[in-house]
Scaffold this motif. Structure first.
Motif, mmCIF file in Angstrom:
data_model
loop_
_atom_site.group_PDB
_atom_site.id
_atom_site.type_symbol
_atom_site.label_atom_id
_atom_site.label_comp_id
_atom_site.label_asym_id
_atom_site.label_seq_id
_atom_site.Cartn_x
_atom_site.Cartn_y
_atom_site.Cartn_z
ATOM 1 N N PRO A 121 15.827 -9.036 -14.734
ATOM 2 C CA PRO A 121 16.169 -10.070 -13.676
ATOM 3 C C PRO A 121 15.546 -11.528 -14.132
ATOM 4 N N TYR A 122 14.504 -11.509 -14.631
ATOM 5 C CA TYR A 122 13.584 -12.588 -14.844
ATOM 6 C C TYR A 122 13.505 -12.869 -16.382
ATOM 7 N N ALA A 123 13.423 -14.096 -16.788
ATOM 8 C CA ALA A 123 13.150 -14.497 -18.289
ATOM 9 C C ALA A 123 11.404 -14.279 -18.333
ATOM 10 N N THR A 124 10.726 -14.550 -17.407
ATOM 11 C CA THR A 124 9.099 -14.556 -17.583
ATOM 12 C C THR A 124 8.825 -13.166 -17.789
ATOM 13 N N THR A 125 9.477 -12.091 -17.535
ATOM 14 C CA THR A 125 9.265 -10.596 -17.661
ATOM 15 C C THR A 125 9.063 -10.382 -19.301
ATOM 16 N N LEU A 126 10.056 -11.192 -19.754
ATOM 17 C CA LEU A 126 10.252 -11.228 -21.094
ATOM 18 C C LEU A 126 8.894 -11.694 -22.166
ATOM 19 N N TYR A 127 8.547 -12.744 -21.673
ATOM 20 C CA TYR A 127 7.333 -12.900 -21.990
ATOM 21 C C TYR A 127 6.041 -12.169 -21.697
ATOM 22 N N ASP A 128 6.067 -11.813 -20.769
ATOM 23 C CA ASP A 128 4.812 -10.992 -20.257
ATOM 24 C C ASP A 128 4.778 -9.452 -21.126
ATOM 25 N N TYR A 129 6.162 -9.135 -21.207
ATOM 26 C CA TYR A 129 6.378 -7.607 -22.042
ATOM 27 C C TYR A 129 5.921 -7.926 -23.449
ATOM 28 N N ILE A 130 6.314 -9.001 -24.239
ATOM 29 C CA ILE A 130 6.192 -9.398 -25.492
ATOM 30 C C ILE A 130 4.418 -9.290 -25.744
ATOM 31 N N ARG A 131 4.147 -10.176 -25.007
ATOM 32 C CA ARG A 131 2.537 -10.642 -24.946
ATOM 33 C C ARG A 131 1.832 -9.217 -24.929
ATOM 34 N N ARG A 132 2.015 -8.301 -24.078
ATOM 35 C CA ARG A 132 1.274 -7.149 -23.739
ATOM 36 C C ARG A 132 1.620 -5.921 -24.697
ATOM 37 N N ALA A 133 2.835 -5.743 -25.315
ATOM 38 C CA ALA A 133 3.475 -4.592 -25.901
ATOM 39 C C ALA A 133 3.763 -4.991 -27.223
ATOM 40 N N MET A 134 3.866 -6.198 -27.764
ATOM 41 C CA MET A 134 4.508 -6.314 -29.051
ATOM 42 C C MET A 134 3.631 -7.322 -29.994
ATOM 43 N N PRO A 135 3.824 -6.909 -31.483
ATOM 44 C CA PRO A 135 4.288 -5.665 -31.849
ATOM 45 C C PRO A 135 3.448 -4.298 -31.510
ATOM 46 N N PRO A 136 4.023 -3.318 -31.495
ATOM 47 C CA PRO A 136 3.401 -1.924 -30.878
ATOM 48 C C PRO A 136 2.118 -1.944 -31.810
ATOM 49 N N SER A 137 1.892 -2.302 -32.879
ATOM 50 C CA SER A 137 0.967 -1.787 -33.862
ATOM 51 C C SER A 137 -0.121 -2.990 -33.463
ATOM 52 N N ALA A 138 0.032 -4.344 -32.787
ATOM 53 C CA ALA A 138 -1.091 -5.115 -32.433
ATOM 54 C C ALA A 138 -0.695 -6.009 -31.430
ATOM 55 N N PRO A 139 -0.698 -5.489 -30.212
ATOM 56 C CA PRO A 139 -0.462 -6.059 -28.904
ATOM 57 C C PRO A 139 -1.358 -7.235 -28.763
ATOM 58 N N PHE A 140 -1.022 -8.383 -28.048
ATOM 59 C CA PHE A 140 -1.790 -9.361 -27.720
ATOM 60 C C PHE A 140 -2.196 -10.318 -29.169
ATOM 61 N N SER A 141 -1.489 -9.877 -30.107
ATOM 62 C CA SER A 141 -1.647 -10.539 -31.575
ATOM 63 C C SER A 141 -1.062 -11.928 -31.619
ATOM 64 N N LEU A 142 0.022 -12.062 -30.674
ATOM 65 C CA LEU A 142 0.964 -13.332 -30.862
ATOM 66 C C LEU A 142 0.490 -14.536 -30.274
ATOM 67 N N SER A 143 0.590 -15.674 -30.692
ATOM 68 C CA SER A 143 0.087 -16.692 -29.961
ATOM 69 C C SER A 143 1.170 -17.165 -28.935
ATOM 70 N N SER A 144 0.774 -17.936 -27.983
ATOM 71 C CA SER A 144 1.802 -18.398 -26.830
ATOM 72 C C SER A 144 2.864 -18.832 -27.586
ATOM 73 N N ASN A 145 2.709 -19.862 -28.515
ATOM 74 C CA ASN A 145 3.709 -20.662 -29.127
ATOM 75 C C ASN A 145 4.980 -19.578 -29.601
ATOM 76 N N GLU A 146 4.339 -18.493 -30.288
ATOM 77 C CA GLU A 146 5.121 -17.609 -31.076
ATOM 78 C C GLU A 146 5.990 -16.643 -29.915
#
Length: 182
Positions: free
Chosen positions: A112-137
């Motif tokens: 229902p919300y696009a913000t959930t997508l950001y939150d999920y990617i930040r916390r869980a993706m990529p599975p081998s390195a969560p929290f490894s992507l920058s905000s811009n990415e």
């Protein structure tokens, strides 16, 4: 023989010190259980919750074009090229399928919300390195995924202001639950 024992004894103690030295332990990203967050900076750093209205989204920006390159690099091996699925579930497609006999719950058809997508990617993706992507990415990856089903135009830049404004196709597909009313 005593020299060998002494060397082994010293090596064990040096190894123990190196592995468990408090100076070498980094401050954790999440709140350790049983410990109070004593400083305001700790509380802020550990509060990772992003609400549907975008509260706590970090500063950053990204476009679908940037996201496509990142997706190929970080995501396609599991989610397939074009995000249509591979070893992991598809992220796009089947918008409007929830009333079909076999509904597909993709990001773009169900969430229902696009913000959930950001939150999920930040916390869980990529599975081998969560929290490894920058905000811009992460903003760029969100733009790419939302663009795949024409929820977002190709040239729109997502950021902490524009992401919460994205109207997901199934935003009104959920109804609140009131436990005291039936």
């Amino acid at each position: 023989m005593k020299t060998v024992r002494l060397v082994i004894f010293m090596c064990r103690h040096i190894l123990f010190f190196l592995l468990f030295s408090p100076a070498l332990v980094a401050e954790p990203l999440v709140q350790p259980l049983g410990k109070d967050a004593v400083q305001q900076s700790q509380q802020t750093a550990w509060n990772l919750t992003i609400t549907p209205d975008g509260k706590n989204l970090p500063v950053g920006h990204g476009t679908a074009e940037q996201g496509e390159q990142l997706f190929k690099q970080h995501c396609a091996s599991c989610h397939g090229f074009g995000a249509i699925g591979a070893s992991a579930m598809p992220l796009v497609g089947d918008v409007g399928s929830l009333t079909d006999e076999y509904p597909e719950k993709t990001v773009n058809s169900y969430w229902p919300y696009a913000t959930t997508l950001y939150d999920y990617i930040r916390r869980a993706m990529p599975p081998s390195a969560p929290f490894s992507l920058s905000s811009n990415e992460i903003y760029a990856l969100c733009a790419y995924i939302l663009n795949q089903d024409d929820i977002l135009e190709n040239d729109v830049e997502l950021n902490e202001v524009t992401l919460p404004q994205v109207k997901m196709p199934n935003r009104d597909g959920f109804s609140p639950i009131y436990p005291n009313k039936r």
